[in-house]
Design an enzyme around this catalytic site. Structure first.
Site, PDB file in Angstrom:
ATOM      1  N   ARG A 152       0.848  -1.188   0.000  1.00 26.54           N
ATOM      2  CA  ARG A 152       0.000   0.000   0.000  1.00 26.54           C
ATOM      3  C   ARG A 152       0.893   1.250   0.000  1.00 26.54           C
ATOM      4  NH1 ARG A 152      -3.575   2.741   4.828  1.00 26.54           N
ATOM      5  NH2 ARG A 152      -4.687   4.213   3.479  1.00 26.54           N
ATOM      6  N   HIS A 153       0.410   2.315  -0.623  1.00 26.91           N
ATOM      7  CA  HIS A 153       1.139   3.583  -0.623  1.00 26.91           C
ATOM      8  C   HIS A 153       1.411   4.061   0.803  1.00 26.91           C
ATOM      9  CE1 HIS A 153      -2.507   5.688   0.610  1.00 26.91           C
ATOM     10  NE2 HIS A 153      -3.156   5.009  -0.313  1.00 26.91           N
TER      11      HIS A 153
END
Length: 532
Positions: A152-153
């Site tokens: 995930r970012h």
């Protein structure tokens, strides 16, 4: 004493320009002798508040020495004091206490707005710490041959929608709230609404650092795969969602490696692939039946109107001395998010957090978990089936690496790094069967779900990651190890083989999905009668 928010206002500009002072503090010493001695000259009464213990003792020592006799002794004295305090554990405990004073008591309930350090608290002490013993291959001769990381970012700004709600709440605080609490006075007189709508979910400096640090830690955990040689040789592939926060997270991950190995003579490409990393936008059935269907989240709305949420809203209204009608569920969520974002972005234990105690935070966490359960996870079958395309992509890479290895070839793609969203990871984790409680989350079983495994605060902080590592243990013995957020997990249904089951057993366990789970078929809005 100066307020935290005097310092906050000074740091707003640095955050906007991508220089987040909060994230930098973790990489530098929090104490500065020059700052300490300068404060003495300005105001001798304040030095004990700003100086570490060893420096306080040294300052006392200064007062009993002449300048000529103390210059050489001071260094020795500071060293002795530091050594004694450190080896006794007192100094290290003191520093930890100071750090933890900046952590809101409710930080572990922030859902997808939580810091990665709350999932792995040891990183608060050393952001590059790894524990290779967690890998524990069954045999010493086991060799890592392929790694897929779905990430995930990193930490981001709020979305435009969130910022509008925050502004609305801030206006209530400014113009309608009253009370004698010092923290409320700070919000009204010193805190400023520094979030602007153009931020809209963009990556912050903390998020940049998270991906850089993750890259370094993974290179330490898997040095034979994530290596300078493999990177320069083109054996590491990068794929990202098109969203700016994901692209910038991918660039940050690459920068973590190139800076680690001082690579300046090469650049490394990445591919933008929304079909893989934003599959949820491409699945018509999911969009129509769940994402754009208000009735799909009936349980969420019922909980928001239920007694637990109503108690939280009324409590906030009572604290602020405003009408109950002013604090809607959106306003309660805005306050919770303000506490979370101030902490995640700036490492500030904000006065916004004072609106919630731990029970309130558990209610807010459950409301958000309900939403993720019904919109992205076990609530509806299509939620997980929308990730079929990513599921097949992951296993096709594993199978290709396995075949190349078994035939004696060099594995062409040693590492695949895929950067997406919480909404990328959660459906895939659901499809694989992780965090599936015996009872579904509903609007009426909050109290019964206190021990649930489905908790997005633990599963999906910023920079969350699912890592699958393929091992060759000799004689055709291939093993597959899953890790979530750098911690081993067990494939559901394969608990008897601990965290590194036989690769063939994993394939057998997921055979129905591998033989089916066709994205195009699952995502058709209207199936043929024979398919229903």
């Amino acid at each position: 004493m100066n307020s935290n928010y005097e310092r906050q206002r000074n740091s707003d500009a640095s955050v906007m320009t991508g220089r987040d002072s909060g994230s930098q503090r973790g990489m530098e010493s929090p104490w500065n002798w020059n700052m300490c001695s300068e404060e003495i000259r300005v105001n001798k009464l304040h030095w004990t508040l700003l100086c570490p213990i060893s420096d306080r003792v040294t300052l006392i020592f200064y007062f009993f020495c002449s300048f000529q006799t103390c210059i050489m002794l001071t260094f020795l004295w500071k060293f002795i004091v530091f050594y004694v305090f450190y080896t006794s554990g007192f100094l290290s405990n003191y520093v930890t206490f100071e750090d933890e004073a900046n952590i809101p008591a409710i930080a572990k309930y922030f859902n997808t707005k939580g810091r990665y350090e709350e999932v792995n608290p040891y990183l608060r002490e050393d952001i590059l710490a790894v524990n290779r013993s967690i890998l524990q291959p069954p045999l010493d001769e086991c060799q890592q041959i392929h790694l897929t990381a779905i990430i995930r970012h990193g930490t981001r700004y709020p979305t435009t929608k969130n910022i509008k709600e925050m502004q609305q709440l801030y206006n209530i605080i400014l113009h309608n709230a009253s009370g004698e609490q010092s923290w409320l006075h700070e919000l009204q007189t010193q805190w400023r609404m520094w979030y602007t709508e153009d931020m809209d979910g963009r990556l912050v400096q903390k998020g940049v650092d998270e991906l850089k640090h993750l890259a370094v830690r993974l290179s330490k955990l898997f040095p034979s795969l994530i290596s300078e040689e493999k990177l320069r040789g083109g054996f590491i592939k990068f794929i990202t969602s098109s969203k700016h926060r994901c692209v910038n997270s991918t660039l940050s991950f690459k920068a973590g490696l190139t800076e680690l190995w001082h690579i300046k003579d090469m650049e490394f490409d990445h591919a933008v692939n929304d079909a893989l990393m934003r599959f949820f936008d491409k699945c018509t059935r999911f969009l129509e039946e769940v994402d754009n269907n208000p009735s799909a989240v009936t349980e969420v709305e019922k909980f928001k109107q239920g007694p637990e949420m109503r108690r939280v809203q009324q409590k906030i209204a009572d604290i602020l001395n405003v009408p109950y009608s002013a604090i809607t569920d959106d306003m309660a969520e805005a306050a919770f998010y303000l506490c979370a974002y101030e902490f995640a972005i700036k490492t500030v234990n904000s006065p916004w957090c004072r609106l919630f105690d731990e029970v309130d935070a558990q209610v807010m966490e459950y409301a958000n978990d309900l939403k993720h359960f019904w919109k992205r996870s076990y609530g509806y079958d299509i939620n997980s089936k929308s990730s079929c395309i990513l599921f097949h992509d992951v296993f096709s890479r594993l199978e290709k690496a396995a075949k190349e290895n078994m035939s004696g070839q060099q594995v062409a793609e040693a590492v695949t790094v895929q950067v997406g969203h919480a909404e990328t990871l959660l459906p895939l984790l659901t499809l694989l069967g992780f965090f599936n409680d015996s009872e579904p989350l509903t609007s009426t079983n909050f109290a019964a779900q206190t021990r649930r495994s489905f908790r997005t605060s633990h599963m999906l902080p910023y920079a969350a990651n699912l890592i699958l590592v393929l091992y060759d243990c000799g004689g055709g013995d291939l093993r597959l190890q899953p890790l979530l957020n750098e911690k081993p997990v067990t494939f559901p249904g394969l608990a008897d083989q601990a965290s590194m089951p036989l690769y063939q057993d994993v394939l057998q366990h997921y055979r129905d999905l591998l033989q089916g789970c066709d994205f195009e078929t699952e995502c058709q809005l209207f199936k043929q009668p024979a398919e229903v």
